[in-house]
Design a protein around this motif. Structure first.
Motif, PDB file in Angstrom:
ATOM      1  N   GLU A  78      61.590 -17.564  63.097  1.00 44.38           N
ATOM      2  CA  GLU A  78      61.794 -17.947  61.697  1.00 44.38           C
ATOM      3  C   GLU A  78      62.748 -16.978  61.012  1.00 44.38           C
ATOM      4  O   GLU A  78      63.611 -17.388  60.237  1.00 44.38           O
ATOM      5  N   CYS A  85      66.251 -17.716  62.291  1.00 42.47           N
ATOM      6  CA  CYS A  85      66.740 -18.980  61.716  1.00 42.47           C
ATOM      7  C   CYS A  85      67.144 -18.771  60.263  1.00 42.47           C
ATOM      8  O   CYS A  85      68.186 -19.268  59.829  1.00 42.47           O
ATOM      9  N   GLU A 122      70.753 -19.432  58.731  1.00 38.83           N
ATOM     10  CA  GLU A 122      70.933 -20.373  57.614  1.00 38.83           C
ATOM     11  C   GLU A 122      71.699 -19.746  56.462  1.00 38.83           C
ATOM     12  O   GLU A 122      72.538 -20.390  55.841  1.00 38.83           O
ATOM     13  N   GLY A 176      72.268 -21.526  67.089  1.00 36.10           N
ATOM     14  CA  GLY A 176      71.812 -22.874  66.765  1.00 36.10           C
ATOM     15  C   GLY A 176      72.881 -23.930  66.922  1.00 36.10           C
ATOM     16  O   GLY A 176      72.629 -25.097  66.641  1.00 36.10           O
ATOM     17  N   PHE A 200      69.554 -28.762  63.731  1.00 38.77           N
ATOM     18  CA  PHE A 200      69.694 -27.516  62.976  1.00 38.77           C
ATOM     19  C   PHE A 200      71.039 -27.480  62.264  1.00 38.77           C
ATOM     20  O   PHE A 200      71.123 -27.164  61.082  1.00 38.77           O
ATOM     21  N   TYR A 208      71.427 -27.401  58.198  1.00 39.00           N
ATOM     22  CA  TYR A 208      71.841 -26.165  57.552  1.00 39.00           C
ATOM     23  C   TYR A 208      73.335 -25.928  57.551  1.00 39.00           C
ATOM     24  O   TYR A 208      73.812 -25.024  56.885  1.00 39.00           O
TER      25      TYR A 208
END
Length: 86
Positions: free
Chosen positions: A42, A45, A49, A71, A77, A81
């Motif tokens: 997380e 990610c 992002e 990603g 994904f 994003y």
């Protein structure tokens, strides 16, 4: 003694007391492997992002080890994003 996240020799991650003088786990061990891995993913990610300019990649270094996420191979994904296409 202090509570710490520790990695067992078989790769499981535990939250347990550690005898700081001897550096060994003591007492009850709580297996948090899945939660710990999810938390790191997380974090990576979120870093990917929020990266400007967005390229779908992120990297962090912890104690000399580099953890990275790419990603760009995940269309969901990138669609969610990535930069908006006009």
């Amino acid at each position: 003694m202090a509570k710490r996240l520790c990695c067992g020799f078989r790769g499981k991650i535990y939250y347990t007391d550690v005898n700081e003088k001897e550096g060994i786990m003591v007492g009850q061990k709580v297996d948090v492997t899945e939660s710990a891995v999810e938390a790191v993913m997380e974090r990576l990610c979120w870093m990917a992002e929020s990266k400007k300019p967005f390229d779908g990649k992120a990297e962090i270094e912890i104690n000399g080890f580099k953890l990275s996420i790419d990603g760009t191979g995940n269309p969901r994904f990138m669609e969610k994003y990535g930069e908006l296409k006009e």
